[in-house]
Scaffold this motif. Structure first.
Motif, mmCIF file in Angstrom:
data_model
loop_
_atom_site.group_PDB
_atom_site.id
_atom_site.type_symbol
_atom_site.label_atom_id
_atom_site.label_comp_id
_atom_site.label_asym_id
_atom_site.label_seq_id
_atom_site.Cartn_x
_atom_site.Cartn_y
_atom_site.Cartn_z
ATOM 1 N N UNK A 19 0.888 -1.150 0.000
ATOM 2 C CA UNK A 19 0.000 0.000 0.000
ATOM 3 C C UNK A 19 0.932 1.207 0.000
ATOM 4 N N UNK A 20 0.420 2.381 -0.122
ATOM 5 C CA UNK A 20 1.287 3.544 -0.257
ATOM 6 C C UNK A 20 2.188 3.634 0.965
ATOM 7 N N UNK A 21 3.476 3.700 0.709
ATOM 8 C CA UNK A 21 4.434 3.814 1.798
ATOM 9 C C UNK A 21 5.031 2.497 2.230
ATOM 10 N N UNK A 22 4.386 1.384 1.933
ATOM 11 C CA UNK A 22 4.908 0.078 2.346
ATOM 12 C C UNK A 22 5.479 -0.614 1.112
ATOM 13 N N UNK A 732 -15.525 12.769 3.650
ATOM 14 C CA UNK A 732 -14.990 12.764 5.019
ATOM 15 C C UNK A 732 -15.849 11.891 5.921
ATOM 16 N N UNK A 735 -15.035 8.384 5.313
ATOM 17 C CA UNK A 735 -13.734 8.021 5.895
ATOM 18 C C UNK A 735 -13.854 7.818 7.390
ATOM 19 N N UNK A 738 -15.434 4.613 8.031
ATOM 20 C CA UNK A 738 -14.600 3.471 7.632
ATOM 21 C C UNK A 738 -13.455 3.244 8.590
ATOM 22 N N UNK A 739 -12.873 4.336 9.088
ATOM 23 C CA UNK A 739 -11.618 4.183 9.821
ATOM 24 C C UNK A 739 -11.727 4.425 11.306
ATOM 25 N N UNK A 740 -12.834 4.957 11.769
ATOM 26 C CA UNK A 740 -12.888 5.235 13.204
ATOM 27 C C UNK A 740 -13.668 4.154 13.895
#
Lengths: 778, 353
Positions: A19-22, A732, A735, A738-740
């Motif tokens: 994924x981005x960064x990995x 937002x 997101x 999805x992520x919290x």
């Protein structure tokens, strides 16, 4: 300093991110990899197939050889070629092939006699087996240089198997082609199986395990190295990224082992529950196989030339030519239309050719006589013969036709009935008042020197004796009991004598064979005889004739009729009625002597649908004796059984497809109602994205919720209503859900409803084809 | 499509053998036919069975990992059954929830009979956060390639990615020292002149400096002064959880971590503060040691970032007194005071007046 031209191009290292960064620092790797293991196991598959094929073939005929030597040779050769391919370098492979070719060529040169001897040994054993199967009186035999068959067969098996391994290795290493594996191994079995010879179970296990392994590897892939020679290949397509392993020798070895276990289990269970002996006890011959047994026997007897016809036509009149036909095929088209009144149950013969002298493979025409002697009698008939497809060189005259000079001249000079023309004959069926001849030409007693000894031996064997009439009857009966009638006798060998070959070697044939042989036999016993060709019109054909009500019976027949007062009929005579028979001179006149045995029904059906119908309707049922089992378990009683099976198969496939479709839909819809509200929103959003990926090829480029929502809104009514700020706000919110870990708030239900509205509009903007695709696949 | 083609090829071979069986009536062909009937059933059922027996787990990367340092993540496929499978697809989902980054891929591996298969991913991460790797789905293709069975699984592994301990360039503490109150300075030197909050009796261990001599003389018992809590006068380091397209938050956190590490090394007490958009409150955490610092950065990973550059600073000013000075680590170029450190060209640590 390196010149640019010779500078090796450095491959740009691909940077792979999960994924981005990995980022992947090195290649993904799988543990426990033994170098070279994949080459070994592929070689093992080749050995299984080739050894199973070659060894099984030899075991079918109980041909002994040095098994360990052959096995080790195959293993070494397979390993050698597998390693050549494993290296991946073209120059290594090419060099290896050249080296092996040189060694192989040297080996063939040194062991050529051993190889030939081994090959001939196998052929001789096959011929022995075939002669037992066909009950042939004699077979060809090949000269073997060496008597030690174990050694010669071993050498032959090694060299032949080597070629098989080389070819198989190419196809397995590159394509893992099941077709190539089957084509190399299975056809060898057709020869012994044709003669009901089965291989040993050990070789069957090897062969099946090898083929099964190839099938499994081909279906799953992972049988060849990738271009980069790494353990894993990275594949990035539009919708999917994946790391696929190239091949694993360990799992291939386990697969082979599993295949062996399965084959062993199945073969053991089959041998216990339904052994070979019981299978053959119930064995009934396949009707298709029975049809080609004759040609096969002919090939074994006289070679491949027996399959070819030397003359153009294979049915109808041959004009005295004998032996150039390997099989007779009738077209069943009308040759003659005969108009007459039926007067007897017996066959009506139409004579067109009289053979006088026999010479190796033909009868020379007797130009002096057809019905030269005056004929007369109280019973008289008129017969009109129209030529609609027969040879126009001949006159087709019934017994005993009144023959004037004009007819005789036409007969002598081969001016027969022209096409679509009709010839009328007056005939006296019994010729009771006809002039009797006192003597006949010496040619009618002539037996060529080349045939005398054969005729003598044949007659001694048959034991003919008695008066002329008795001997004629004995010959006919002997033919009926001991010699097979067939339309596929095979071509005669070159320089062979037709009658000698028939009486001594083949012991099968059709009317021309029987008539020719009978004429010489009768002549041998001093009975004047001659060979006749023409058409034989049986009573059964007359029964199917068309009635000519416009013609009067009295105009066509006077005198005594065994059938009583019948009618005038038109009989269509086809080339299947073409016939050869014998005329013997008895009581001062030439009389018909029928010596050809009656043919089987199966000789007559020749077209595809008849064959197919017999195949499926269980020809074997004809052999069933009441009270016994029907025999072969593989016959189908009714053709419609196949259609029922096919129909059920189609319905089953449709049911599976529909069931899968409904299950997917149900599962997806159910997922909306099982989770909490936040989960429902996420699940629905995921579904929206899945649909968008299916219809929009560039949707995968959207890497954030905002970008995804923009693509979903494109072309919808909502796009005009919503500002960028609205879209960002929506993104937002998505997101945060999805992520919290925050529990769903009050607005979540409204959000779900909003997404559904948005997606409904999006679907409306799609084409009909896209909507159908989404419905069926998502 | 490939599965359909496999079925078609299989049927062609089956029909060819059936024709041979009809023609030759050989026991050999009978055996082949039986095997070809049994195999698809056994293959499909075996794959279905294996789907439930195969187990996926993760290993490796146990201790906390620093960014840019390579680490090995292992995916382990355990097959307790003695049946090999050539095609097992694992759908892996890699996520960094803090930065809202995710990626999906499929790992295609074999399952060895009765053994484990370990696949190593040598990885390195550029960004901080909790890297979560989840195996979401397993697919098993049967031997003959007819059917692909799927099963949802949820095996997960989380790897905490920490920044480096030290900064490349040491911060300029002159501004910090200049801004210190006399109180802070004297405390640093060892004297404590903070305000007296309360007076109580002496307990063994209290500092002699805190003894209230006058009161003690009066009461004929030792009394000590209880001063205002140390934390209220510690250095406040505000970390802006600001994120933009250039992934600036990563560098902010690295800078903050490095700064905190530096302060710990120099025994400068400090408190880390940040604005939590989840709780809509300013959160604080005093950091006394490395463990506290690691705990802080891990807690940050469960926060949400914001897209306004100075939001934290704005909120901080509302909560503290006007003259309170605190250090901000955030995006450079913002209105602020003396710059203590610069990192990555777009991150600064400065004193906010």
């Amino acid at each position: 300093m390196q010149l640019g031209l010779f500078k090796k191009k450095k491959k740009k290292k691909q940077v792979i991110t999960l994924c981005q960064g990995v980022t992947l620092v090195e290649q993904v790797s799988m543990g426990d990899v033994t170098p070279g293991q994949d080459a070994i196991v592929k070689g093992l598959i080749e050995v299984c197939i080739v050894f199973g094929s070659m060894g099984g073939f030899l075991s079918c005929f109980d041909i002994s050889y040095y098994v360990p030597v052959v096995a080790i040779a195959y293993i070494l050769i397979a390993a050698y070629f597998s390693y050549l391919f494993k290296s991946g370098k073209t120059w290594v492979r090419d060099t290896g092939y050249v080296i092996f070719f040189l060694i192989y060529a040297a080996g063939i040169t040194v062991f050529s006699k051993h190889i030939n001897s081994g090959f001939y040994a196998v052929l001789n054993i096959i011929y022995d087996s075939a002669s037992t199967y066909f009950d042939m009186p004699a077979v060809r035999e090949f000269n073997e240089y060496f008597t030690n068959r174990d050694l010669t067969v071993t050498v032959m098996a090694v060299f032949v198997g080597c070629v098989e391994i080389i070819i198989l290795n190419i196809y397995l290493s590159t394509y893992m082609s099941i077709l190539a594996a089957v084509m190399i191994s299975v056809p060898l079995y057709t020869v012994p199986l044709f003669f009901n010879q089965e291989p040993d179970s050990f070789y069957m296990i090897l062969l099946f395990a090898g083929l099964l392994s190839v099938m499994i590897l081909k279906a799953n892939g992972h049988y060849t190295r990738n271009k980069e020679s790494t353990q894993f290949s990275y594949v990035a397509k539009k919708r999917r990224r994946s790391f696929c392993y190239s091949q694993s020798g360990k799992v291939i070895a386990e697969t082979i082992l599993s295949s062996v276990v399965i084959c062993v289990l199945v073969i053991c269970v089959c041998n216990i529950t339904y052994p070979k002996e019981e299978f053959y006890y119930r064995y009934k011959a396949s009707s298709v196989k029975a049809k080609i047994e004759d040609p096969v026997e002919n090939v074994l007897l006289t070679g491949f030339s027996s399959l070819f016809n030397f003359y153009g036509s294979t049915s109808g009149m041959s004009g005295g030519r004998l032996g150039g036909v390997s099989s007779v095929r009738s077209d069943y088209q009308p040759d003659l239309v005969v108009t007459f009144t039926p007067y007897s149950y017996e066959t009506v013969y139409l004579k067109c050719f009289t053979g006088e002298y026999y010479d190796v493979n033909h009868w020379s025409k007797d130009t002096d006589d057809i019905f030269a002697q005056p004929v007369d009698g109280d019973t008289k008939g008129i017969m009109q013969v129209k030529n609609v497809g027969a040879d126009n060189k001949y006159l087709y005259m019934p017994y005993y036709s009144s023959c004037d000079e004009e007819l005789l001249s036409r007969y002598q000079y081969n001016r027969g009935i022209e096409f679509n023309m009709q010839q009328e004959y007056t005939f006296y069926p019994y010729n009771e008042k006809g002039v009797r001849q006192q003597q006949v030409k010496d040619s009618y007693l002539d037996v060529p020197e080349a045939n005398v000894s054969v005729i003598e031996r044949f007659c001694t064997e048959a034991g003919f004796h008695g008066s002329d009439e008795e001997m004629i009857a004995q010959v006919s009966q002997y033919f009926q009991d001991n010699i097979t009638y067939t339309l596929r006798p095979g071509s005669m060998p070159r320089n062979g004598d037709f009658v000698n070959h028939f009486l001594e070697k083949s012991r099968k044939g059709y009317c021309a064979h029987f008539a020719s042989a009978a004429v010489l036999i009768f002549r041998y016993f001093g009975i004047p005889a001659r060979y006749i060709e023409g058409y034989a019109v049986p009573y059964t054909l007359v029964m199917d004739a068309d009635l000519r009500e416009d013609l009067s019976y009295d105009d066509y027949f006077t005198g005594e009729s065994a059938l009583g007062r019948t009618a005038v009929v038109d009989v269509e005579v086809t080339d299947a009625n073409a016939h050869a028979w014998v005329e013997v001179f008895l009581d001062g006149k030439w009389q018909v002597a029928e010596v050809t045995p009656a043919s089987d029904d199966e000789e007559e059906e020749d077209d595809f649908w008849s064959i197919f119908g017999n195949l499926l309707s269980g020809n074997d049922a004809e052999d069933t004796v009441e009270g016994e089992s029907t025999g072969t378990a593989f016959s189908l009683d009714k053709v419609r059984w196949i259609w029922i099976v096919i129909l059920y198969g189609i319905l089953l496939v449709l049911a599976l497809v529909l069931g899968r479709f409904l299950w997917k839909k149900g599962r997806r819809i159910g997922s909306y109602h099982k989770r909490d509200m936040a989960g429902n929103v996420i699940a629905y959003y995921h579904y929206m994205c899945e649909c968008m990926r299916a219809v929009d090829k560039e949707f995968y480029q959207a890497d954030s919720h905002y970008a995804q929502l923009c693509k979903m809104l494109a072309g919808t009514k909502s796009e005009e209503r919503m500002t960028e700020a609205d879209i960002r706000e929506l993104a937002r919110t998505m997101e945060s859900i999805s992520y919290s870990n925050k529990a769903a708030g009050e607005g979540t239900e409204a959000l779900l409803s909003r997404l559904k509205t948005l997606f409904r509009e999006r679907k409306q903007a799609c084409t009909l084809a896209d909507r159908v695709y989404l419905f069926l696949h998502i | 499509m490939r599965q359909v083609w496999n079925i078609i090829k299989y049927m062609i071979i089956f029909c060819a053998n059936l024709l041979m069986l009809f023609f030759l009536h050989g026991y050999f062909n009978l055996i082949i036919m039986i095997i070809m009937i049994i195999m698809p059933i056994a293959s499909i059922l075996t794959a279905r069975l294996m789907l439930s027996r195969l187990h996926v787990s993760f290993a490796g990367a146990k201790e906390n990992i620093h960014i840019e340092d390579p680490f090995v993540l292992k995916v382990v496929l355990d097959n307790p059954a003695w049946i090999p499978m050539l095609n097992v697809n694992l759908k892996l989902h890699v996520k960094n929830a803090f930065f809202r980054l995710e990626g999906e891929h499929v790992l295609n591996i074999p399952a060895y009979a009765g053994q484990r298969n370990e696949i190593s991913y040598p990885l390195s991460s550029e960004y901080l956060g909790v890297l979560s790797i989840e195996a979401e789905q397993m697919q098993v293709l049967d031997w003959l390639g007819f059917v692909c069975w799927k099963r949802d699984i949820s095996e997960k592994k989380e790897i905490v990615l920490l920044p480096f301990g030290s900064l490349e360039v040491e911060p300029d503490m002159a501004a910090v020292n200049n801004g210190m109150t006399e109180l802070e300075e004297s405390r640093k030197k060892g004297h404590d002149f903070s305000d007296v909050q309360d007076v109580r009796e002496y307990r063994p261990g209290d500092k002699l400096q805190n003894i209230h001599w006058k009161l003690s003389a009066k009461k004929d018992a030792l009394m000590v002064k209880e001063r205002v809590s140390l934390s209220s006068s510690q250095l406040i380091v505000l970390v802006e959880l600001f994120q933009n397209e250039t992934m600036i938050l990563n560098r902010i956190l690295i800078a903050a971590y490095g700064m905190a590490h530096f302060l710990l090394q120099n025994q400068i007490p400090f408190t880390l503060q940040w604005w939590s958009t989840r709780e809509e409150d300013m959160k604080r955490m005093p950091v006394d040691n490395q463990q506290d610092l690691d705990a802080w950065i891990e807690s940050i990973y469960y926060e949400a970032y914001y897209e306004t550059a100075e939001l934290g600073c704005m909120m901080m000013r509302r909560l503290v007194q006007e003259d309170t000075r605190f250090m901000v680590i955030g995006s450079s170029g913002m209105t602020g005071g003396d710059v203590l450190l610069q990192y990555g060209g777009d991150v600064e640590g400065y004193i906010c007046n």
